[in-house]
Every structure is written in structure tokens, then in C-alpha cells.
Motif scaffolding. Structure first.
Motif, PDB file in Angstrom:
ATOM      1  N   VAL A   1       0.846  -1.189   0.000  1.00 28.22           N
ATOM      2  CA  VAL A   1       0.000   0.000   0.000  1.00 28.22           C
ATOM      3  C   VAL A   1       0.888   1.248   0.000  1.00 28.22           C
ATOM      4  O   VAL A   1       0.667   2.182  -0.758  1.00 28.22           O
ATOM      5  N   LYS A   2       1.909   1.232   0.855  1.00 29.04           N
ATOM      6  CA  LYS A   2       2.907   2.303   0.926  1.00 29.04           C
ATOM      7  C   LYS A   2       4.279   1.650   0.956  1.00 29.04           C
ATOM      8  O   LYS A   2       4.487   0.670   1.671  1.00 29.04           O
ATOM      9  N   ASP A   3       5.204   2.185   0.186  1.00 26.84           N
ATOM     10  CA  ASP A   3       6.549   1.622   0.118  1.00 26.84           C
ATOM     11  C   ASP A   3       7.216   1.702   1.495  1.00 26.84           C
ATOM     12  O   ASP A   3       7.455   2.795   2.010  1.00 26.84           O
ATOM     13  N   PRO A   4       7.515   0.553   2.112  1.00 29.08           N
ATOM     14  CA  PRO A   4       8.126   0.573   3.450  1.00 29.08           C
ATOM     15  C   PRO A   4       9.525   1.172   3.479  1.00 29.08           C
ATOM     16  O   PRO A   4      10.005   1.577   4.547  1.00 29.08           O
ATOM     17  N   GLU A   5      10.170   1.263   2.325  1.00 27.67           N
ATOM     18  CA  GLU A   5      11.520   1.823   2.278  1.00 27.67           C
ATOM     19  C   GLU A   5      11.522   3.341   2.399  1.00 27.67           C
ATOM     20  O   GLU A   5      12.581   3.959   2.500  1.00 27.67           O
ATOM     21  N   THR A   6      10.338   3.963   2.407  1.00 28.21           N
ATOM     22  CA  THR A   6      10.263   5.421   2.414  1.00 28.21           C
ATOM     23  C   THR A   6      10.145   6.018   3.814  1.00 28.21           C
ATOM     24  O   THR A   6      10.072   7.241   3.954  1.00 28.21           O
ATOM     25  N   SER A   7      10.102   5.186   4.848  1.00 30.98           N
ATOM     26  CA  SER A   7       9.965   5.729   6.201  1.00 30.98           C
ATOM     27  C   SER A   7      10.679   4.847   7.213  1.00 30.98           C
ATOM     28  O   SER A   7      10.930   3.655   6.964  1.00 30.98           O
ATOM     29  N   ALA A   8      10.977   5.418   8.361  1.00 32.14           N
ATOM     30  CA  ALA A   8      11.622   4.662   9.438  1.00 32.14           C
ATOM     31  C   ALA A   8      10.702   3.560   9.939  1.00 32.14           C
ATOM     32  O   ALA A   8      11.147   2.445  10.229  1.00 32.14           O
ATOM     33  N   LEU A   9       9.391   3.864  10.044  1.00 26.95           N
ATOM     34  CA  LEU A   9       8.444   2.848  10.497  1.00 26.95           C
ATOM     35  C   LEU A   9       8.360   1.702   9.499  1.00 26.95           C
ATOM     36  O   LEU A   9       8.341   0.532   9.883  1.00 26.95           O
ATOM     37  N   GLY A  10       8.323   2.026   8.224  1.00 28.47           N
ATOM     38  CA  GLY A  10       8.256   0.991   7.196  1.00 28.47           C
ATOM     39  C   GLY A  10       9.453   0.061   7.253  1.00 28.47           C
ATOM     40  O   GLY A  10       9.312  -1.167   7.168  1.00 28.47           O
ATOM     41  N   LYS A  11      10.640   0.628   7.414  1.00 31.48           N
ATOM     42  CA  LYS A  11      11.858  -0.191   7.510  1.00 31.48           C
ATOM     43  C   LYS A  11      11.831  -1.047   8.776  1.00 31.48           C
ATOM     44  O   LYS A  11      12.290  -2.192   8.775  1.00 31.48           O
ATOM     45  N   LYS A  12      11.268  -0.489   9.852  1.00 34.11           N
ATOM     46  CA  LYS A  12      11.170  -1.242  11.098  1.00 34.11           C
ATOM     47  C   LYS A  12      10.199  -2.409  10.948  1.00 34.11           C
ATOM     48  O   LYS A  12      10.429  -3.507  11.472  1.00 34.11           O
ATOM     49  N   ILE A  13       9.109  -2.189  10.211  1.00 29.08           N
ATOM     50  CA  ILE A  13       8.147  -3.262   9.938  1.00 29.08           C
ATOM     51  C   ILE A  13       8.832  -4.404   9.199  1.00 29.08           C
ATOM     52  O   ILE A  13       8.654  -5.583   9.530  1.00 29.08           O
ATOM     53  N   ILE A  14       9.628  -4.066   8.194  1.00 25.79           N
ATOM     54  CA  ILE A  14      10.342  -5.091   7.423  1.00 25.79           C
ATOM     55  C   ILE A  14      11.359  -5.813   8.297  1.00 25.79           C
ATOM     56  O   ILE A  14      11.416  -7.048   8.328  1.00 25.79           O
ATOM     57  N   GLU A  15      12.158  -5.044   9.012  1.00 30.44           N
ATOM     58  CA  GLU A  15      13.202  -5.629   9.855  1.00 30.44           C
ATOM     59  C   GLU A  15      12.616  -6.591  10.885  1.00 30.44           C
ATOM     60  O   GLU A  15      13.065  -7.740  11.025  1.00 30.44           O
TER      61      GLU A  15
ATOM     62  N   GLU B   1       2.837  -5.426  18.375  1.00 32.51           N
ATOM     63  CA  GLU B   1       3.312  -5.493  19.759  1.00 32.51           C
ATOM     64  C   GLU B   1       4.837  -5.495  19.801  1.00 32.51           C
ATOM     65  O   GLU B   1       5.448  -4.887  20.685  1.00 32.51           O
ATOM     66  N   LYS B   2       5.444  -6.154  18.827  1.00 28.04           N
ATOM     67  CA  LYS B   2       6.905  -6.260  18.800  1.00 28.04           C
ATOM     68  C   LYS B   2       7.561  -4.918  18.491  1.00 28.04           C
ATOM     69  O   LYS B   2       8.609  -4.589  19.052  1.00 28.04           O
ATOM     70  N   ILE B   3       6.937  -4.137  17.614  1.00 27.55           N
ATOM     71  CA  ILE B   3       7.549  -2.866  17.209  1.00 27.55           C
ATOM     72  C   ILE B   3       6.996  -1.684  18.010  1.00 27.55           C
ATOM     73  O   ILE B   3       7.414  -0.536  17.794  1.00 27.55           O
ATOM     74  N   GLY B   4       6.056  -1.966  18.910  1.00 29.25           N
ATOM     75  CA  GLY B   4       5.493  -0.896  19.730  1.00 29.25           C
ATOM     76  C   GLY B   4       4.647   0.074  18.942  1.00 29.25           C
ATOM     77  O   GLY B   4       4.697   1.292  19.151  1.00 29.25           O
ATOM     78  N   SER B   5       3.851  -0.476  18.003  1.00 28.17           N
ATOM     79  CA  SER B   5       3.013   0.361  17.159  1.00 28.17           C
ATOM     80  C   SER B   5       1.640  -0.279  17.016  1.00 28.17           C
ATOM     81  O   SER B   5       1.472  -1.483  17.220  1.00 28.17           O
ATOM     82  N   ASN B   6       0.647   0.526  16.645  1.00 31.90           N
ATOM     83  CA  ASN B   6      -0.693  -0.004  16.438  1.00 31.90           C
ATOM     84  C   ASN B   6      -0.725  -0.948  15.244  1.00 31.90           C
ATOM     85  O   ASN B   6      -0.032  -0.723  14.243  1.00 31.90           O
ATOM     86  N   GLU B   7      -1.552  -1.980  15.345  1.00 28.37           N
ATOM     87  CA  GLU B   7      -1.733  -2.911  14.231  1.00 28.37           C
ATOM     88  C   GLU B   7      -2.165  -2.169  12.974  1.00 28.37           C
ATOM     89  O   GLU B   7      -1.749  -2.511  11.854  1.00 28.37           O
ATOM     90  N   SER B   8      -2.989  -1.141  13.156  1.00 25.78           N
ATOM     91  CA  SER B   8      -3.511  -0.383  12.012  1.00 25.78           C
ATOM     92  C   SER B   8      -2.390   0.303  11.230  1.00 25.78           C
ATOM     93  O   SER B   8      -2.512   0.520  10.018  1.00 25.78           O
ATOM     94  N   SER B   9      -1.301   0.646  11.908  1.00 22.75           N
ATOM     95  CA  SER B   9      -0.188   1.315  11.218  1.00 22.75           C
ATOM     96  C   SER B   9       0.481   0.383  10.216  1.00 22.75           C
ATOM     97  O   SER B   9       1.010   0.836   9.197  1.00 22.75           O
ATOM     98  N   ILE B  10       0.455  -0.930  10.488  1.00 22.38           N
ATOM     99  CA  ILE B  10       1.055  -1.903   9.569  1.00 22.38           C
ATOM    100  C   ILE B  10       0.190  -2.044   8.327  1.00 22.38           C
ATOM    101  O   ILE B  10       0.704  -2.193   7.207  1.00 22.38           O
ATOM    102  N   TYR B  11      -1.141  -1.963   8.521  1.00 17.19           N
ATOM    103  CA  TYR B  11      -2.050  -2.054   7.379  1.00 17.19           C
ATOM    104  C   TYR B  11      -1.900  -0.860   6.436  1.00 17.19           C
ATOM    105  O   TYR B  11      -2.352  -0.918   5.287  1.00 17.19           O
ATOM    106  N   ARG B  12      -1.295   0.202   6.886  1.00 13.08           N
ATOM    107  CA  ARG B  12      -1.045   1.337   5.994  1.00 13.08           C
ATOM    108  C   ARG B  12       0.077   1.029   5.006  1.00 13.08           C
ATOM    109  O   ARG B  12       0.260   1.753   4.022  1.00 13.08           O
ATOM    110  N   TYR B  13       0.813  -0.054   5.284  1.00 11.92           N
ATOM    111  CA  TYR B  13       1.889  -0.471   4.388  1.00 11.92           C
ATOM    112  C   TYR B  13       1.540  -1.733   3.598  1.00 11.92           C
ATOM    113  O   TYR B  13       1.920  -1.854   2.430  1.00 11.92           O
ATOM    114  N   PHE B  14       0.831  -2.670   4.253  1.00 16.51           N
ATOM    115  CA  PHE B  14       0.511  -3.938   3.594  1.00 16.51           C
ATOM    116  C   PHE B  14      -0.942  -4.320   3.848  1.00 16.51           C
ATOM    117  O   PHE B  14      -1.430  -4.212   4.974  1.00 16.51           O
ATOM    118  N   GLU B  15      -1.598  -4.779   2.796  1.00 11.10           N
ATOM    119  CA  GLU B  15      -3.011  -5.157   2.876  1.00 11.10           C
ATOM    120  C   GLU B  15      -3.216  -6.350   3.798  1.00 11.10           C
ATOM    121  O   GLU B  15      -4.220  -6.433   4.521  1.00 11.10           O
TER     122      GLU B  15
END
Length: 226
Positions: A18-32, A53-67
Motif C-alpha cells: 500500500v505504501k513503500d516501506p523503504e520510504t519511512s523509518a516505520l516501514g523499515k522497522k516493519i520489514i526488519e 506489539e513487537k515494534i510498539g506500534s498499532n496494528e492499524s499502522s502496519i495495514y497502511r503499508y501492507f493489505e
């Protein structure tokens, strides 16, 4: 090669995310962290809730990157094969002897992977373990034909066809180059899995590498058909 790779951006089909994870710190953290978590608990047990829970972020924030988690796995696989393609190109460029070029290519796609320090947020050695264990799940779905039409597996197919072209250089009369190479690429993942988990049904071990097996196989197959 690490210096060259550090200056390259791995290209992944934009329809996968949905959003390129390489374009933000959060996106890179999701991948890592998704790589580390999938390796830890397996893809079947992996969820965006657990990742959040592992990255300390809302589940909804991950859906902004991947369906969904399937698209995330396809992304990780595409990234891996794109990285592998870069390695393959560098290992075969400016080599005039087709046989040496083929040996290099087979070595790249079958050898044990070590982490590439130039990609700080991706541990390729752990990602390779995920590809060995989970890659077929990106293909064995009801949606595979549609996803193939949308180019989800283009990089994977490109890796195979690069090696097919080298096989044809070595032996233009060999009729089954595509089947041979796809067997080598995917079969090597299976052999690595067997070496790790089902040792009694493979000859590959600490003394005989998967690379040695496929180099031997390819040499004998192509020699017999010259």
C-alpha cells in the motif's frame, strides 16, 4: 560488491504494498522486525497484531503499508530475489567462459547466505531461512494466476531466466533449460530445508554442500546432452 549494493535501491512491484516501506523509518522497522518474528514463530503463527506489539506500534499502522500478511511475505520474497539478482549479475558480468559463468550463477542461488552489512534493516541470512521455509506459500494460493499477471513473481522468474540464458550458452542443444534451472533454484531451497530438518533423505550435509550437489548435477546433465 557491498559498496555497490549500498547505493542501489531494491525494486519491488508497487502493487504488492500500500505504501513503500523503504520510504519511512516505520516501514523499515516493519520489514526488519517482521523478518525476525516470522523466523521466530513461523509464518502461520505470524500476525500483524503480534508484529505491532513487537515494534510498539498499532496494528492499524502496519495495514497502511501492507493489505495482509500474504502481501508482506510476497514483498519479502520479491526483495530477496531482487537482491539475489543483483548478486547474480555482479558474479557473471565480464566473464567470457559460459561454463565459469554458469558455475558462478549456480553458486549464487544455492550457497548458504550470509548477512549483507550494507542493508542495515534487513538480515539476509535470516530472510534466507524464511525463503527456505515459506517461499512456496507465496505461490501455492488460489490467487497465484492473477498475482502472476500483475507481476508479483516477475523478479523470481527473471532470476531463473537469467540462468536459463547461461545454460543455453553452455549447451544450445539442451531442450530443458527452464525446467533444469527452476529445479535448481527451488530445489536448492528444499535441500537446505532437508539438511536442517530431515537429514536422512538428503546427501547434503556439513561435508557436501547443496551447491556441490547442483554443480555436479548440472555438469553431468549438460555433458550428456552435448
Amino acid at each position: 560488491m557491498n559498496t555497490i549494493l549500498s547505493n542501489l535501491k531494491i525494486q519491488v512491484n508497487e502493487k504488492i504494498y500500500v505504501k513503500d516501506p523503504e520510504t519511512s523509518a516505520l516501514g523499515k522497522k516493519i520489514i526488519e522486525q517482521s523478518i525476525l518474528l516470522i523466523d521466530e514463530i513461523g509464518f502461520d503463527n505470524f500476525t500483524f497484531k503480534k508484529l505491532g506489539e513487537k515494534i510498539g506500534s498499532n496494528e492499524s499502522s502496519i495495514y497502511r503499508y501492507f493489505e495482509n500478511k500474504h502481501k508482506l511475505l510476497v514483498y519479502l520474497s520479491s526483495w530477496y530475489w531482487s537482491w539475489m539478482e543483483y548478486k547474480l549479475v555482479f558474479a557473471t558480468t565480464n566473464i567470457t567462459d559460459p561454463k565459469e559463468k554458469l558455475r558462478n550463477a549456480i553458486t549464487i542461488v544455492t550457497e548458504k547466505v550470509i548477512d549483507d552489512s550494507s542493508t542495515e534493516h534487513i538480515n539476509e541470512a535470516i530472510l534466507n531461512k524464511i525463503i527456505i521455509a515459506e517461499f512456496t506459500k507465496t505461490l501455492h494460493t488460489k490467487e497465484v494466476d492473477q498475482e502472476n499477471k500483475e507481476g508479483f513473481f516477475l523478479i523470481y522468474k527473471r532470476v531463473i531466466n537469467r540462468i536459463v540464458n547461461i545454460v543455453t550458452e553452455v549447451n544450445p542443444s539442451y531442450l530443458y533449460a527452464k525446467s533444469l534451472v527452476s529445479t535448481i533454484v527451488e530445489g536448492s531451497l528444499h535441500q537446505h530445508f532437508l539438511t536442517e530438518h530431515l537429514t536422512t533423505i538428503t546427501d547434503c550435509n556439513s561435508s557436501v554442500s547443496t551447491t556441490q550437489f547442483y554443480l555436479n548435477l548440472t555438469e553431468n546433465v549438460l555433458r550428456q546432452n552435448i
